[in-house]
Design a protein around this motif. Structure first.
Motif, PDB file in Angstrom:
ATOM      1  N   GLU A  79      11.233  -8.045  -0.617  1.00  0.00           N
ATOM      2  CA  GLU A  79      10.494  -8.634  -1.471  1.00  0.00           C
ATOM      3  C   GLU A  79       9.120  -9.156  -0.810  1.00  0.00           C
ATOM      4  O   GLU A  79       8.094  -9.118  -1.593  1.00  0.00           O
ATOM      5  CB  GLU A  79      11.209 -10.001  -1.893  1.00  0.00           C
ATOM      6  CG  GLU A  79      12.422  -9.705  -2.659  1.00  0.00           C
ATOM      7  CD  GLU A  79      12.240  -8.970  -3.991  1.00  0.00           C
ATOM      8  OE1 GLU A  79      11.343  -9.513  -4.687  1.00  0.00           O
ATOM      9  OE2 GLU A  79      12.709  -7.890  -4.099  1.00  0.00           O
ATOM     10  N   ALA A  80       9.117  -9.553   0.522  1.00  0.00           N
ATOM     11  CA  ALA A  80       8.152  -9.949   1.116  1.00  0.00           C
ATOM     12  C   ALA A  80       6.962  -8.671   1.057  1.00  0.00           C
ATOM     13  O   ALA A  80       5.670  -8.928   0.890  1.00  0.00           O
ATOM     14  CB  ALA A  80       8.135 -10.098   2.771  1.00  0.00           C
ATOM     15  N   LEU A  81       7.580  -7.272   1.364  1.00  0.00           N
ATOM     16  CA  LEU A  81       6.638  -6.056   1.354  1.00  0.00           C
ATOM     17  C   LEU A  81       6.111  -5.927  -0.268  1.00  0.00           C
ATOM     18  O   LEU A  81       4.724  -5.462  -0.296  1.00  0.00           O
ATOM     19  CB  LEU A  81       7.520  -4.931   1.571  1.00  0.00           C
ATOM     20  CG  LEU A  81       7.755  -4.892   3.232  1.00  0.00           C
ATOM     21  CD1 LEU A  81       8.687  -3.589   3.303  1.00  0.00           C
ATOM     22  CD2 LEU A  81       6.659  -4.950   4.024  1.00  0.00           C
ATOM     23  N   LYS A  82       6.733  -6.200  -1.193  1.00  0.00           N
ATOM     24  CA  LYS A  82       6.314  -6.117  -2.496  1.00  0.00           C
ATOM     25  C   LYS A  82       5.153  -7.213  -2.584  1.00  0.00           C
ATOM     26  O   LYS A  82       4.275  -6.567  -3.328  1.00  0.00           O
ATOM     27  CB  LYS A  82       7.440  -6.264  -3.375  1.00  0.00           C
ATOM     28  CG  LYS A  82       8.448  -5.323  -3.712  1.00  0.00           C
ATOM     29  CD  LYS A  82       9.452  -5.720  -4.592  1.00  0.00           C
ATOM     30  CE  LYS A  82      10.591  -4.586  -4.816  1.00  0.00           C
ATOM     31  NZ  LYS A  82      11.768  -5.285  -5.702  1.00  0.00           N
ATOM     32  N   LEU A  83       5.131  -8.114  -2.161  1.00  0.00           N
ATOM     33  CA  LEU A  83       3.971  -9.031  -2.179  1.00  0.00           C
ATOM     34  C   LEU A  83       2.881  -8.960  -1.166  1.00  0.00           C
ATOM     35  O   LEU A  83       1.817  -9.670  -1.072  1.00  0.00           O
ATOM     36  CB  LEU A  83       4.553 -10.445  -1.898  1.00  0.00           C
ATOM     37  CG  LEU A  83       5.493 -11.025  -3.163  1.00  0.00           C
ATOM     38  CD1 LEU A  83       6.238 -12.190  -2.998  1.00  0.00           C
ATOM     39  CD2 LEU A  83       4.949 -10.952  -4.412  1.00  0.00           C
ATOM     40  N   ASP A  84       2.938  -7.735  -0.414  1.00  0.00           N
ATOM     41  CA  ASP A  84       2.027  -7.348   0.600  1.00  0.00           C
ATOM     42  C   ASP A  84       1.872  -8.458   1.767  1.00  0.00           C
ATOM     43  O   ASP A  84       0.648  -8.784   2.243  1.00  0.00           O
ATOM     44  CB  ASP A  84       0.714  -7.217   0.109  1.00  0.00           C
ATOM     45  CG  ASP A  84       0.680  -5.745  -0.785  1.00  0.00           C
ATOM     46  OD1 ASP A  84       1.361  -5.094  -0.394  1.00  0.00           O
ATOM     47  OD2 ASP A  84      -0.070  -5.621  -1.755  1.00  0.00           O
ATOM     48  N   LEU A  85       3.087  -9.219   1.913  1.00  0.00           N
ATOM     49  CA  LEU A  85       2.885 -10.342   2.898  1.00  0.00           C
ATOM     50  C   LEU A  85       2.843  -9.818   4.351  1.00  0.00           C
ATOM     51  O   LEU A  85       2.271 -10.498   5.188  1.00  0.00           O
ATOM     52  CB  LEU A  85       4.142 -11.121   2.635  1.00  0.00           C
ATOM     53  CG  LEU A  85       4.076 -12.028   1.411  1.00  0.00           C
ATOM     54  CD1 LEU A  85       5.590 -12.761   1.631  1.00  0.00           C
ATOM     55  CD2 LEU A  85       2.966 -12.618   1.238  1.00  0.00           C
ATOM     56  N   ASP A  86       2.960  -8.556   4.610  1.00  0.00           N
ATOM     57  CA  ASP A  86       2.782  -8.079   5.793  1.00  0.00           C
ATOM     58  C   ASP A  86       1.512  -7.660   6.280  1.00  0.00           C
ATOM     59  O   ASP A  86       0.963  -7.352   7.442  1.00  0.00           O
ATOM     60  CB  ASP A  86       3.640  -6.712   6.006  1.00  0.00           C
ATOM     61  CG  ASP A  86       3.339  -5.624   4.835  1.00  0.00           C
ATOM     62  OD1 ASP A  86       2.977  -6.142   3.771  1.00  0.00           O
ATOM     63  OD2 ASP A  86       3.325  -4.616   5.311  1.00  0.00           O
ATOM     64  N   LYS A  87       0.478  -7.694   4.991  1.00  0.00           N
ATOM     65  CA  LYS A  87      -0.974  -7.497   5.252  1.00  0.00           C
ATOM     66  C   LYS A  87      -1.589  -8.518   5.782  1.00  0.00           C
ATOM     67  O   LYS A  87      -1.188  -9.684   5.553  1.00  0.00           O
ATOM     68  CB  LYS A  87      -1.562  -7.097   4.163  1.00  0.00           C
ATOM     69  CG  LYS A  87      -1.016  -5.808   3.394  1.00  0.00           C
ATOM     70  CD  LYS A  87      -0.695  -4.407   3.937  1.00  0.00           C
ATOM     71  CE  LYS A  87      -0.602  -3.398   3.278  1.00  0.00           C
ATOM     72  NZ  LYS A  87       0.677  -3.304   2.871  1.00  0.00           N
ATOM     73  N   ASN A  88      -2.686  -8.306   7.099  1.00  0.00           N
ATOM     74  CA  ASN A  88      -3.404  -9.305   7.417  1.00  0.00           C
ATOM     75  C   ASN A  88      -2.812 -10.277   8.380  1.00  0.00           C
ATOM     76  O   ASN A  88      -3.315 -11.425   8.199  1.00  0.00           O
ATOM     77  CB  ASN A  88      -4.435  -9.821   6.352  1.00  0.00           C
ATOM     78  CG  ASN A  88      -5.170  -8.823   5.805  1.00  0.00           C
ATOM     79  OD1 ASN A  88      -5.920  -7.810   6.740  1.00  0.00           O
ATOM     80  ND2 ASN A  88      -5.338  -8.748   4.451  1.00  0.00           N
TER      81      ASN A  88
END
Length: 266
Positions: free
Chosen positions: A74-83
């Protein structure tokens, strides 16, 4: 006729795309737990707790793994791994570890000797002392008792009573660093220049006063290759791995273009 055929093709394509999308969506919602992953978690749990997990513990371990995987997706879907600088560093470390785990080719004997000769000064063997000491606690007038005891030794050739020392009385083949580690900084400064067979002192340590008698001295010297061969091999392989990682990064850099904000001029 052609219009009907075109309509059928469009409908078929729509069904195919929908089926593909649904299948992809289902795959995204499927979590597969492999034996190796679960066994690794069980081993970690056993080491931490001191016993194997029971059925309830195992259920909790698996449930936690599932929840972490769900939250991760779910975190990847929200692009929380970016920046995220922490995630970037962790992934950078991980690929570095993977490169380090790659087996390096063992050097030939001639290569290892050549490496040793190029760094011979790094394997220089420090001076070593073997000695006995008498300890006098600073809580019990250590300095005065040590001076009196030295006189008794010199005049009567008799060993007076001393206090028990936690690390013992006899020390074998100790370097300056090892002596200072046991007795405190700079304790070795005086005794390292001492001679064999005579009682010396008193010398002050962080614990009190000491009388020292040196029984053996091994002078500093250049090492023989065979003496340090194992250490040389470990250093060679470590340096080789570090160089391989450095080369790997340099190769990757050639494929990237870097732009820096103009206000940050170096």
């Amino acid at each position: 006729m052609s219009k009907k055929l075109l309509s059928f093709l469009c409908i078929g394509l729509a069904i195919l795309l929908l089926d593909s999308w649904l299948d992809s969506s289902n795959r995204d919602k499927t979590i597969i737990l492999y034996d190796d992953e679960i066994n690794s978690l069980i081993e970690t749990w056993t080491l931490q707790v001191g016993r194997p997990p029971n059925d309830k513990d195992l259920k909790g371990i698996i449930n936690q793994l599932i929840e972490e995987e769900i939250l991760y997706r779910e975190a990847l879907k929200l692009d929380l791994d970016k920046n995220d600088i922490i995630i970037k560093r962790r992934l950078a470390q991980k690929i570095g570890f993977l490169k380090q785990e790659e087996k390096s080719k063992l050097p030939t004997e001639s290569q290892l000797k050549e490496y040793f000769e190029s760094k011979e000064s790094e394997y220089f063997l420090d001076k070593k002392l073997s000695f006995t000491h008498l300890y006098f606690s600073k809580e019990k007038n250590g300095t005065e008792r040590a001076i009196t005891s030295l006189k008794i030794i010199q005049e009567q050739d008799d060993l007076p009573d001393s206090d028990p020392f936690l690390l013992g009385k006899n020390f074998l083949n100790k370097t300056s660093k090892e002596i200072d580690r046991d007795f405190g900084n700079d304790f070795s400064t005086n005794i390292i220049r001492g001679t064999i067979g005579s009682w010396l002192g008193p010398y002050e340590s962080i614990y009190g006063s000491h009388l020292v008698k040196i029984s053996k001295i091994i002078e500093a010297r250049k090492p023989v290759y065979e003496e340090v061969k194992k250490g040389v091999l470990m250093d060679y392989l470590l340096e080789k791995k570090q160089q391989e990682i450095r080369n790997y990064i340099d190769e990757l850099k050639e494929k990237y273009k870097v732009q820096i904000n103009p206000k940050y001029n170096f």
